[in-house]
Scaffold this motif. Sequence first.
Motif, short mmCIF file in Angstrom:
data_model
loop_
_atom_site.label_atom_id
_atom_site.label_comp_id
_atom_site.label_asym_id
_atom_site.label_seq_id
_atom_site.Cartn_x
_atom_site.Cartn_y
_atom_site.Cartn_z
N LEU A 160 -7.52 2.97 -0.87
CA LEU A 160 -7.63 1.54 -0.62
C LEU A 160 -6.91 0.88 -1.78
CD1 LEU A 160 -8.71 -0.76 1.11
CD2 LEU A 160 -10.79 -0.73 -0.26
N THR A 216 0.83 -1.20 0.00
CA THR A 216 0.00 0.00 0.00
C THR A 216 0.86 1.25 0.00
OG1 THR A 216 -1.77 -1.17 1.14
CG2 THR A 216 -1.79 1.24 1.27
N GLU A 218 -4.29 -2.43 3.73
CA GLU A 218 -4.54 -1.94 2.37
C GLU A 218 -5.04 -0.50 2.33
OE1 GLU A 218 -7.21 -4.98 0.78
OE2 GLU A 218 -5.49 -5.94 -0.17
N ALA A 219 -5.12 0.16 3.48
CA ALA A 219 -5.63 1.53 3.55
C ALA A 219 -4.50 2.52 3.85
CB ALA A 219 -6.70 1.64 4.62
#
Length: 116
Positions: free
Chosen positions: A99, A9, A79-80
């Motif tokens: 995201l 990410t 994932e953020a």
Amino acid sequence: MTGARGKNTELAVRNYLKTLGQGTESILELYAQDAILLTPKGPFQGQEAIADFYEEYLRDTLPLLASSYSLIRFDVVGEAAYLNWSAEPSIPTGSDTFLVHEGLIVLHTTHLHLVN
């Protein structure tokens, strides 16, 4: 940051920041085909709609960022990712939330406060 997903990410968002000055096509490569971009102007879904957003953004907003962009926060959890930033004096505050799934942006929210 948490684990491999957090590293992926962070890498995806850092690539996004680097790519902003390289044009719409380069930016779109970072988004999933069916990605969603939520903005104060409304939602943009899919790469064609997101391209329309970036054509205007790169023309009208990026020049305001280029001279004084300052990243205040960059938080990643799985994932953020959340970014809080400023580009004084024109933009005292802005934020983006991402995201990222399998290395591609699937959802992006953005907001900035523009001072005329």
